[in-house]
Design a protein around this motif. Structure first.
Motif, PDB file in Angstrom:
ATOM      1  N   LYS A 152       0.825  -1.193   0.000  1.00 56.56           N
ATOM      2  CA  LYS A 152       0.000   0.000   0.000  1.00 56.56           C
ATOM      3  C   LYS A 152       0.869   1.256   0.000  1.00 56.56           C
ATOM      4  N   VAL A 153       0.319   2.325  -0.551  1.00 53.97           N
ATOM      5  CA  VAL A 153       1.070   3.571  -0.669  1.00 53.97           C
ATOM      6  C   VAL A 153       1.409   4.121   0.710  1.00 53.97           C
ATOM      7  N   THR A 154       0.446   4.068   1.605  1.00 56.37           N
ATOM      8  CA  THR A 154       0.680   4.595   2.951  1.00 56.37           C
ATOM      9  C   THR A 154       1.766   3.798   3.675  1.00 56.37           C
ATOM     10  N   GLN A 155       1.710   2.462   3.518  1.00 54.24           N
ATOM     11  CA  GLN A 155       2.728   1.639   4.172  1.00 54.24           C
ATOM     12  C   GLN A 155       4.117   1.866   3.558  1.00 54.24           C
ATOM     13  N   GLU A 156       4.154   2.008   2.248  1.00 51.96           N
ATOM     14  CA  GLU A 156       5.426   2.278   1.583  1.00 51.96           C
ATOM     15  C   GLU A 156       5.988   3.639   2.024  1.00 51.96           C
ATOM     16  N   LEU A 157       5.121   4.612   2.191  1.00 57.61           N
ATOM     17  CA  LEU A 157       5.556   5.927   2.648  1.00 57.61           C
ATOM     18  C   LEU A 157       6.097   5.846   4.077  1.00 57.61           C
TER      19      LEU A 157
END
Length: 380
Positions: A9-14
């Motif tokens: 997920k984008v949030t987790q990657e961020l």
């Protein structure tokens, strides 16, 4: 075949990126602190080594300076060709250089060690301030990305619903009416389906616009984070540490150059003095200091009381006078004979030089043997 990489997920990657950035910043901070500590401890240890070396060398040179050397009390005690004067100048120059080293030892403490300690304490305080500020900025960016994810999800759901309604409307429009359906009911169903389709299209458009606006805001926030917030945070974390590094390295180099220049300026002149040391001059100084080696006055004639004449006197007709005349004639005859031999030998030598291009080497050797015997008689 390996399975495809798992989609994150984008949030987790961020969050992972932000955590890695924090780790790298901590490593950077610790590396710089280690360098500050190395500079501090190195300066202290080098100062101690230089101080011990300078004190030991100064003590050694001072010990030899206490010794008295011959010629130091005369006017030649500072002459550059006097070996004892040059040796004393070398010892004095060594003491001067060691004193310069002792003075420069304080530069390591005053210009490197103490400032490096203060810089590290300041950097520790800056780390806490920087990390708190960066954590707050990262949380704001993560919230923006979460809003982007929610907006995208709403947009996809609304678009899927609108697409389903559009497909249903197309199917209804293409389908043939049933015999059991009235025209009025079909019109009502068509109006209701169009209204729903318009409503879904409106919601999808609104969700799409909201997603695009949120996406633009997230990208702007993301750009500001990397172009402004993160750079400012790194600057706050660094502070002026690299200026400190520059100053410390300059201090090291300048201190070394000052000591080397002091050594060069001192021993360059001593080198020139050492090159002017001569044996003749030192022998002359030795002879002047020790009059016992100087030539005493000539022996004086000490006449008797009865005869004070200083002239040679002979007795006429005595055996002594006859012996002196005979000896004089003998030496006069020998001088005339040797003079004649010399003239003959020179004449023979000139003849040989004129014939050197016509005679062989063996003939020349035979001709040279005759005047050789004449020269042997002359030496005898």
């Amino acid at each position: 075949m390996q399975p495809p990489p798992r989609k994150v997920k984008v949030t987790q990657e961020l969050k992972n990126t932000h955590a890695e950035q924090m780790t790298k910043l901590h490593i950077k901070h610790q590396t710089e602190c280690d360098l500050l500590e190395d500079l501090r401890t190195y300066s202290l240890k080098k100062s101690a080594i230089e101080k011990d070396y300078a004190q030991a060398l100064q003590k050694l040179a001072s010990h030899y300076l206490k010794r008295d050397w011959p010629g130091m009390q005369t006017e030649n005690h500072t002459h550059s060709r006097n070996v004892y004067a040059v040796w004393r100048s070398y010892l004095e120059g060594t003491v001067q250089v060691t004193q310069s080293r002792l003075n420069n030892c304080e530069n390591y403490k005053n210009k490197v060690s103490d400032p490096a300690k203060s810089a590290r304490l300041c950097k520790e305080q800056q780390l806490k301030k920087c990390i708190d500020q960066l954590t707050c900025v990262q949380m704001e960016l993560q919230d923006t990305v979460k809003d982007l994810t929610k907006s995208r999800k709403k947009y996809l759901e609304a678009e899927q619903l609108a697409q389903a309604v559009r497909e249903k409307a197309d199917i209804e429009a293409k389908s043939k009416p049933s015999l059991f359906q009235s025209r009025i009911s079909l019109q009502k169903a068509s109006v209701k389906l169009k209204a729903k389709r318009n409503d879904c299209n409106s919601k999808a458009t609104h969700a799409r616009n909201d997603y695009l606006l949120t996406l633009a805001a997230a990208n702007a926030h993301h750009d500001r984070y990397y172009q402004t917030d993160l750079i400012n945070c790194i600057k706050v974390l660094d502070g002026s540490v690299y200026d400190h590094f520059k100053d410390y390295l300059i201090s090291f180099c300048r201190t070394e150059l000052e000591m080397v220049q002091a050594v060069q300026s001192t021993f360059q002149s001593l080198l020139e003095k050492s090159n002017r040391v001569t044996q003749d001059f030192n022998q002359q100084v030795f002879m002047q200091e020790n009059q016992v080696f100087c030539k005493p006055p000539a022996f004086q004639f000490q006449p008797s009381d009865s005869n004070t004449s200083r002239r040679l006197q002979t007795e006429t007709g005595t055996t002594e006078e006859h012996s002196l005349n005979k000896e004089a004639r003998k030496w006069a005859t020998r001088v005339a004979r040797e003079h004649k031999n010399i003239i003959h030998s020179r004449r023979t030598l000139e003849e040989c030089e004129t014939q050197v291009s016509e005679q062989s080497h063996s003939d020349l050797e035979q001709r040279w043997r005759r005047p050789g015997r004449t020269f042997e008689r002359l030496r005898l």
